[in-house]
Enzyme design. Structure first.
Site, short mmCIF file in Angstrom:
data_model
loop_
_atom_site.label_atom_id
_atom_site.label_comp_id
_atom_site.label_asym_id
_atom_site.label_seq_id
_atom_site.Cartn_x
_atom_site.Cartn_y
_atom_site.Cartn_z
N ASN A 112 -48.44 80.83 -10.66
CA ASN A 112 -47.26 81.69 -10.74
C ASN A 112 -47.46 82.64 -11.92
OD1 ASN A 112 -44.75 82.85 -10.98
ND2 ASN A 112 -43.68 80.95 -11.56
N TRP A 113 -47.76 83.90 -11.59
CA TRP A 113 -48.10 84.86 -12.65
C TRP A 113 -46.85 85.37 -13.38
CZ3 TRP A 113 -52.39 88.62 -10.33
CH2 TRP A 113 -53.50 87.85 -9.98
N LYS A 114 -45.69 85.06 -12.86
CA LYS A 114 -44.41 85.51 -13.46
C LYS A 114 -44.47 87.03 -13.68
CE LYS A 114 -43.87 80.87 -15.21
NZ LYS A 114 -43.37 79.96 -16.22
N HIS A 123 -37.19 78.50 -8.83
CA HIS A 123 -37.86 78.35 -10.13
C HIS A 123 -36.81 78.27 -11.24
CE1 HIS A 123 -40.36 79.03 -13.61
NE2 HIS A 123 -41.37 78.65 -12.86
N GLU A 125 -36.68 79.51 -14.07
CA GLU A 125 -36.35 80.78 -14.73
C GLU A 125 -35.35 81.58 -13.89
OE1 GLU A 125 -40.43 81.92 -15.26
OE2 GLU A 125 -40.64 80.27 -16.69
N GLU A 162 -40.92 70.69 -11.82
CA GLU A 162 -41.21 71.42 -13.06
C GLU A 162 -40.12 71.08 -14.09
OE1 GLU A 162 -43.90 75.03 -12.34
OE2 GLU A 162 -41.86 75.70 -12.06
N GLY A 204 -44.00 76.41 -20.29
CA GLY A 204 -44.35 77.40 -21.31
C GLY A 204 -44.19 76.89 -22.73
N SER A 256 -46.94 73.49 -18.34
CA SER A 256 -48.02 73.41 -19.34
C SER A 256 -49.26 72.67 -18.85
CB SER A 256 -47.50 72.80 -20.64
OG SER A 256 -46.48 73.60 -21.20
N GLY A 278 -48.42 78.18 -14.65
CA GLY A 278 -47.94 79.45 -15.22
C GLY A 278 -49.02 80.07 -16.08
N GLY A 279 -48.88 79.90 -17.38
CA GLY A 279 -49.77 80.56 -18.35
C GLY A 279 -51.25 80.43 -18.04
P1 13P Z 1 -46.50 77.05 -17.62
O1 13P Z 1 -47.73 76.51 -16.92
O2 13P Z 1 -46.77 78.32 -18.37
O3 13P Z 1 -45.84 76.00 -18.45
O4 13P Z 1 -45.46 77.46 -16.47
C1 13P Z 1 -45.20 76.58 -15.44
C2 13P Z 1 -44.40 77.29 -14.43
O5 13P Z 1 -43.26 77.66 -14.68
C3 13P Z 1 -45.01 77.56 -13.13
O6 13P Z 1 -44.06 78.01 -12.21
#
Ligand code: 13P
Length: 250
Positions: free
Chosen positions: A9-11, A94, A96, A166, A172, A212, A233-234
């Protein structure tokens, strides 16, 4: 056997050139494996990403959908638009989106239903906040998140659904759930699905862990019995790290 999946997920990261570069790096470094690989770039680059991945093994997916089919919803993107460029899977729920855009269970259920009606597969995200973990109410929170949404579906819909646990406190933050904490919830969720629907549906639905995940902790987490891969994510923004995480599933 459940499918192993690693989704990035590149956000709200990566412009056009970074999108192309990252996909090229991934294509060069991915070796043949049974793991299904997905990436979710931002809307403006989805068509480029679809073209760039070509017929290879990477699926381009969406980070979000609107809950209406079409119409006067300025700034929004519909499922039909995504389908028309070859994007047939989307994240829904998600944390967020829940936190910053006030997406509640009722809206998420509307999105899920519309997606399923429109031939769009779903990765449904859920997970508790830190306060829920600290107060030991995380089982109840997770159960309620599922009961208000995916547990309301027809049994037949489950073939188009992947779940992603999640925990919000691990997203993050660099603080990962331990492999045991992930396994505990994944097993709990599978039991809930089994009670509500059937053991067959529970056994077949892939449940990903997100929060993470890094090359250094992926093997331990992915080795757990009820963890079928990750939503990253990251670390998905770095081709080397993402490929290492994919390999951690083998
Ligand atoms: P991180 O891997 O950056 O913690 O993010 C996880 C995430 O929200 C994937 O959707």
């Amino acid at each position: 056997m459940r499918k192993k999946i690693v989704a990035g997920n590149w956000k709200m990261n990566n412009g056009l050139s970074e999108t192309i570069e990252l996909i090229n790096d991934l294509k060069q470094n991915l070796s043949d494996s049974d793991v299904k690989v997905m990436i979710a770039p931002s809307y403006p680059f989805l068509k480029t990403a679809v073209d760039q991945v070509g017929d290879g093994s990477i699926e381009v997916i969406s980070q979000n959908i609107n809950d209406n089919k079409s119409g006067a919803y300025t700034g929004e993107v519909s499922i039909d638009m995504l389908n028309s460029i070859g994007v047939n899977t989307t994240l829904i729920g998600h944390s967020e989106r829940r936190a910053y855009y006030n997406e509640d269970d009722a809206l998420l259920l509307k999105k899920i239903n519309l997606a399923l009606e429109s031939n769009m597969d779903i990765i449904f995200c859920f997970g508790e906040e830190l306060k829920d973990r600290k107060s030991n109410s995380y089982f109840d929170i997770v159960k309620a998140q599922l009961e208000n949404t995916v547990m309301k579906l027809e049994p037949n819909s489950w073939k188009n659904i992947v779940l992603a646990y999640e925990p919000v406190w691990a997203i993050g933050t660099g603080e990962t759930a331990s492999a045991e904490q992930a396994q505990e919830i994944h097993k709990f969720v599978r039991n809930c699905i089994s009670e509500h629907f059937s053991s067959e549906i529970a056994d077949n639905v892939p449940i990903l862990y997100g929060g993470s995940v890094k090359p250094s902790n992926a093997v331990e987490i992915f080795n757990k019995k009820d963890v079928d891969g990750g939503l990253i994510g990251g670390a998905a923004l770095n081709a080397h790290d993402f490929v290492e995480i994919i390999k951690a599933n083998n």
